[in-house]
Design a protein around this motif. Structure first.
Motif, PDB file in Angstrom:
ATOM      1  N   GLN A   1      32.687  35.490 122.031  1.00  0.00           N
ATOM      2  CA  GLN A   1      33.923  36.404 122.673  1.00  0.00           C
ATOM      3  C   GLN A   1      35.361  36.014 121.723  1.00  0.00           C
ATOM      4  N   GLY A   2      35.885  36.928 121.418  1.00  0.00           N
ATOM      5  CA  GLY A   2      37.029  36.701 120.571  1.00  0.00           C
ATOM      6  C   GLY A   2      37.473  37.950 119.732  1.00  0.00           C
ATOM      7  N   GLU A   3      38.532  37.750 118.921  1.00  0.00           N
ATOM      8  CA  GLU A   3      39.187  38.673 117.824  1.00  0.00           C
ATOM      9  C   GLU A   3      38.937  38.422 116.723  1.00  0.00           C
ATOM     10  N   SER A   4      38.671  37.143 116.103  1.00  0.00           N
ATOM     11  CA  SER A   4      38.714  36.755 114.651  1.00  0.00           C
ATOM     12  C   SER A   4      37.412  37.310 114.088  1.00  0.00           C
ATOM     13  N   ARG A   5      37.663  37.382 112.763  1.00  0.00           N
ATOM     14  CA  ARG A   5      36.539  37.881 111.799  1.00  0.00           C
ATOM     15  C   ARG A   5      35.342  37.005 111.621  1.00  0.00           C
ATOM     16  N   LEU A   6      35.689  35.632 111.842  1.00  0.00           N
ATOM     17  CA  LEU A   6      34.689  34.593 111.675  1.00  0.00           C
ATOM     18  C   LEU A   6      34.603  33.990 113.002  1.00  0.00           C
ATOM     19  N   VAL A   7      33.230  33.913 113.312  1.00  0.00           N
ATOM     20  CA  VAL A   7      32.836  33.353 114.506  1.00  0.00           C
ATOM     21  C   VAL A   7      33.317  31.882 115.055  1.00  0.00           C
ATOM     22  N   LYS A   8      33.713  31.078 114.041  1.00  0.00           N
ATOM     23  CA  LYS A   8      33.937  29.829 114.286  1.00  0.00           C
ATOM     24  C   LYS A   8      35.290  29.760 114.759  1.00  0.00           C
TER      25      LYS A   8
ATOM     26  N   LEU B   1      33.554  41.360 122.501  1.00  0.00           N
ATOM     27  CA  LEU B   1      32.205  40.513 122.503  1.00  0.00           C
ATOM     28  C   LEU B   1      31.433  41.165 121.566  1.00  0.00           C
ATOM     29  N   GLY B   2      30.913  40.254 120.755  1.00  0.00           N
ATOM     30  CA  GLY B   2      29.770  40.271 119.615  1.00  0.00           C
ATOM     31  C   GLY B   2      29.070  39.337 119.553  1.00  0.00           C
ATOM     32  N   ILE B   3      28.415  39.308 118.335  1.00  0.00           N
ATOM     33  CA  ILE B   3      27.561  38.472 117.861  1.00  0.00           C
ATOM     34  C   ILE B   3      27.855  37.800 116.347  1.00  0.00           C
ATOM     35  N   GLU B   4      26.906  36.841 116.024  1.00  0.00           N
ATOM     36  CA  GLU B   4      27.192  36.382 114.523  1.00  0.00           C
ATOM     37  C   GLU B   4      26.129  37.254 113.555  1.00  0.00           C
ATOM     38  N   THR B   5      26.794  37.541 112.428  1.00  0.00           N
ATOM     39  CA  THR B   5      25.860  38.324 111.628  1.00  0.00           C
ATOM     40  C   THR B   5      26.032  37.306 110.226  1.00  0.00           C
ATOM     41  N   VAL B   6      25.299  38.033 109.259  1.00  0.00           N
ATOM     42  CA  VAL B   6      25.227  37.552 107.677  1.00  0.00           C
ATOM     43  C   VAL B   6      25.869  38.825 106.999  1.00  0.00           C
ATOM     44  N   GLU B   7      27.032  38.513 106.173  1.00  0.00           N
ATOM     45  CA  GLU B   7      27.308  39.660 105.397  1.00  0.00           C
ATOM     46  C   GLU B   7      27.210  39.305 103.851  1.00  0.00           C
ATOM     47  N   GLN B   8      26.596  40.429 103.268  1.00  0.00           N
ATOM     48  CA  GLN B   8      26.252  40.300 101.773  1.00  0.00           C
ATOM     49  C   GLN B   8      27.384  40.719 100.906  1.00  0.00           C
TER      50      GLN B   8
ATOM     51  N   ASN C   1       8.815  37.872 106.077  1.00  0.00           N
ATOM     52  CA  ASN C   1       8.182  37.018 107.284  1.00  0.00           C
ATOM     53  C   ASN C   1       8.733  36.186 108.041  1.00  0.00           C
ATOM     54  N   GLN C   2       9.892  36.654 108.393  1.00  0.00           N
ATOM     55  CA  GLN C   2      10.750  35.922 109.313  1.00  0.00           C
ATOM     56  C   GLN C   2       9.950  35.964 110.803  1.00  0.00           C
ATOM     57  N   THR C   3      10.124  35.222 111.403  1.00  0.00           N
ATOM     58  CA  THR C   3       9.171  35.075 112.890  1.00  0.00           C
ATOM     59  C   THR C   3      10.165  35.064 113.918  1.00  0.00           C
ATOM     60  N   HIS C   4      11.454  34.620 113.816  1.00  0.00           N
ATOM     61  CA  HIS C   4      12.425  34.718 114.868  1.00  0.00           C
ATOM     62  C   HIS C   4      13.807  34.983 114.421  1.00  0.00           C
ATOM     63  N   VAL C   5      14.452  35.590 115.264  1.00  0.00           N
ATOM     64  CA  VAL C   5      15.899  36.038 115.129  1.00  0.00           C
ATOM     65  C   VAL C   5      16.895  35.174 115.929  1.00  0.00           C
ATOM     66  N   LEU C   6      17.797  34.309 115.804  1.00  0.00           N
ATOM     67  CA  LEU C   6      18.587  33.732 116.393  1.00  0.00           C
ATOM     68  C   LEU C   6      19.913  34.526 116.900  1.00  0.00           C
ATOM     69  N   VAL C   7      20.069  34.920 118.087  1.00  0.00           N
ATOM     70  CA  VAL C   7      21.155  35.766 118.372  1.00  0.00           C
ATOM     71  C   VAL C   7      22.130  35.149 119.027  1.00  0.00           C
ATOM     72  N   LYS C   8      23.288  35.024 118.524  1.00  0.00           N
ATOM     73  CA  LYS C   8      24.445  34.139 119.090  1.00  0.00           C
ATOM     74  C   LYS C   8      25.735  35.024 119.544  1.00  0.00           C
ATOM     75  N   VAL C   9      26.000  34.954 120.731  1.00  0.00           N
ATOM     76  CA  VAL C   9      27.095  35.666 121.583  1.00  0.00           C
ATOM     77  C   VAL C   9      28.241  35.069 121.358  1.00  0.00           C
TER      78      VAL C   9
ATOM     79  N   LEU D   1      30.294  40.292 114.346  1.00  0.00           N
ATOM     80  CA  LEU D   1      30.031  41.720 114.616  1.00  0.00           C
ATOM     81  C   LEU D   1      30.317  42.275 115.951  1.00  0.00           C
ATOM     82  N   PRO D   2      31.435  42.927 116.280  1.00  0.00           N
ATOM     83  CA  PRO D   2      31.799  43.237 117.657  1.00  0.00           C
ATOM     84  C   PRO D   2      30.948  44.377 118.200  1.00  0.00           C
ATOM     85  N   ILE D   3      30.555  44.021 119.505  1.00  0.00           N
ATOM     86  CA  ILE D   3      29.545  45.220 120.154  1.00  0.00           C
ATOM     87  C   ILE D   3      30.283  45.965 121.235  1.00  0.00           C
ATOM     88  N   ILE D   4      30.993  45.255 121.794  1.00  0.00           N
ATOM     89  CA  ILE D   4      32.015  45.940 122.943  1.00  0.00           C
ATOM     90  C   ILE D   4      33.515  45.528 122.496  1.00  0.00           C
ATOM     91  N   GLU D   5      34.057  46.224 122.317  1.00  0.00           N
ATOM     92  CA  GLU D   5      35.637  45.889 121.633  1.00  0.00           C
ATOM     93  C   GLU D   5      36.711  45.920 122.712  1.00  0.00           C
TER      94      GLU D   5
END
Length: 567
Positions: free
Chosen positions: A416-423, A365-372, A406-414, A383-387
């Protein structure tokens, strides 16, 4: 009273803890297996179980099966003019099982432990709990099916140190769990599975093989008609079961005075099922790898689920594990028995005081993040949180930062899965979190996931800069009913008229006669028509003794007919 329920794709069972042992409870027809089929009779009353199953072919527009596969989705299934969600149909099955126990023991059933596939998602687990609520049950716990099976076996061995692998192949799902039993503690080491792999898929392979063999015949009927699909599925199931007892079986279909047949051998079944058999290997290998255990270190391999009766499944299991698997307990019944053991643990039964059970979260279980990457920002990363295969209950936290000035909101998307990309993973929900407007990276958010013993995920996001705490409510997930919708659907189910239970034996026989009449031709069909007419006359007489005698006589003749070679 707390009961244990195996809510299956094909059949469901209920068990109770009595006299220091789990005990299955038969339904009104005297069978411990209740088909997971729901329908409406000609008067619009609800039929559940065998009576509904007999009408799958004759009244497909009024009958539904395999709805467990749609649990956690927004799909609706039409029965006549009404539409039902999968959890509503499941609730009708659960309610029938509940009434069977109340009839048998004369006391109300208010709570239940319900088994679910180990690989069921968060939405599917919540839908199962809602089904229990709609059935009038407080769902004390959801227990993973392989864990329940191991419980049923482990109760008799709690003084030994043992390693199990549970190979659970049911009608619609496949699960593998590895467990260790030591000093009264049963610990799940790893679980893996496939929620869309089971006996029904082997039936589909047989149907495709049969239809393909007849494709040159221009008189072959349209297989996409609902009634025809159900007839083919029932015949495929019959052939698959027959191949468990004999080297060959004949797949046959009669329609419009014509008949089509195809002899199928066990080798043919293995050939048409090759891709399915290959899919069984992946979860087994993953579970062994995650548990860090070798096949040689397993003390026992347990086969669970009715589909494991197939010789080719037993052969595959023997090949995979280098030993003959154990089937000490009926594979159709073991999960329900284990659910009753779990119910007894909840009640703290004296005979089970020393048994402690631990389980795992079967998926990451994890969330979507941005990688640089250099100066390039790339979204859609996971980004896995519970493996997967962490011991539950478990709580984990990860810290993320704002991305823009000056970001005012963060969208946290949850997800489930094992793939590197959330799609490539399963979206569970999202939450928009307000944050103070500051330079990029200065505002942090602590995202905490908590996964409980019932397999339910809770998420919360804390913003230290503002001190605010936000609890994630799963939104945009059409598979989970909101509390208000649950109340509305509970009221709608309460208004449904249920077919009288004391008439179910007769109704089932009438439906069986009608099904067999449609399946057969010639003299056999004429004989079935005469039996149906005679039984209807007996029913009209309302002579209880006459009805019972004729019902027993006709049922015996039908049993002989269905055991004989296909007409």
């Amino acid at each position: 009273m707390i009961v244990g329920i195996d809510l299956g794709t094909t059949n469901s069972l209920v068990a109770v803890w009595r006299d220091e042992a789990p005990q299955l409870v038969p339904n009104v027809l005297g069978s411990v297996l209740t088909p997971s089929v729901v329908g409406l009779d000609d008067q619009g009353q609800v039929l559940v179980g065998q009576a509904a199953r007999e009408r799958l072919q004759t009244h497909p527009q009024l009958t539904a099966a395999l709805f467990k596969r749609h649990m956690g989705s927004a799909q609706e299934i039409a029965l006549g003019k009404r539409k039902f969600r999968p959890e509503e149909l499941s609730a009708l099955v659960l309610r029938s099982l509940k009434e069977d126990v109340e009839r048998a023991f004369g006391e109300p059933v208010e709570e239940a432990v319900i088994s679910v596939p180990a690989y069921f998602s968060d939405a599917q687990r919540k839908a199962t709990r809602i089904a229990g609520e709609l059935a009038g049950l407080k769902v004390e716990k959801l227990v993973n099916e392989p864990t329940a099976a191991a419980l049923a076996y482990g109760v008799h061995q709690k003084d030994k140190e043992t390693s199990f692998l549970v190979f659970d192949l049911g009608g619609g799902t496949f699960d593998v769990s590895i467990l260790e039993l030591f000093e009264g503690v049963m610990e799940v080491r790893a679980s893996a599975g496939d929620n869309f792999l089971g006996g029904e898929d082997f039936d589909t392979a047989l149907i495709q093989h049969f239809v393909s063999s007849q494709r040159q015949d221009k008189h072959f009927p349209d297989v996409n008609v609902p009634g025809m699909r159900n007839r083919l599925r029932c015949e495929a199931e019959r052939v698959r079961h027959a191949l468990g007892q004999q080297p060959t079986a004949t797949f046959s279909l009669a329609q419009g005075g014509r008949q089509w047949e195809l002899a199928i051998s066990q080798d043919d079944l293995q050939h048409v099922s090759a891709s399915l058999l290959e899919r069984l290997r992946g979860p087994v290998e993953r579970a062994l790898r995650d548990a860090r255990i070798r096949v040689a270190d397993l003390n026992e391999v347990l086969l669970v689920g009715g589909t494991t009766r197939m010789p080719l499944i037993r052969k595959l299991a023997t090949t995979l594990f280098g030993r003959f698997p154990a089937m000490h307990i009926n594979p159709d019944e073991v999960v329900a028995l284990g659910a009753a053991v779990q119910a007894a643990l909840k009640q703290r039964a004296a005979a089970l005081e020393e048994v402690v059970l631990t389980d795992v979260c079967p998926y990451t279980l994890g969330i979507e993040t941005v990688e640089q990457f250099g100066r390039v920002l790339e979204s859609g990363h996971y980004l896995p949180i519970i493996e997967r295969n962490c011991v539950v209950p478990v709580s984990r936290v990860k810290t993320i930062q704002t991305l823009h000035d000056n970001q005012t909101h963060v969208l946290v998307k949850v997800f489930q899965g094992e793939s590197r990309l959330v799609k490539d993973n399963i979206a569970l929900g999202e939450l928009s979190i307000p944050v103070p407007a500051r330079p990029a990276g200065e505002v942090e958010l602590d995202v905490r996931f908590t996964y409980d013993n019932n397999g339910i995920l809770e998420a919360e996001v804390k913003v230290p800069a503002s001190g605010e705490m936000h609890h994630l409510v799963i939104e945009n997930n059409p598979g989970v009913l909101a509390p208000q919708e649950v109340r509305q659907r509970l009221a709608a189910l309460a208004q449904l008229k249920v077919h009288p239970r004391d008439q179910m034996v007769n109704t089932t026989l009438v439906a069986r006669l009608e099904r067999l009449y449609q399946e057969h031709l010639g003299e056999v069909r004429e004989m079935l028509g005469n039996m149906a007419g005679s039984f209807q006359q007996a029913l009209a007489s309302q002579d209880v003794e006459c009805i019972a005698q004729m019902r027993e006589s006709i049922a015996h003749r039908l049993d002989e007919l269905e055991r004989s070679p296909w007409q």
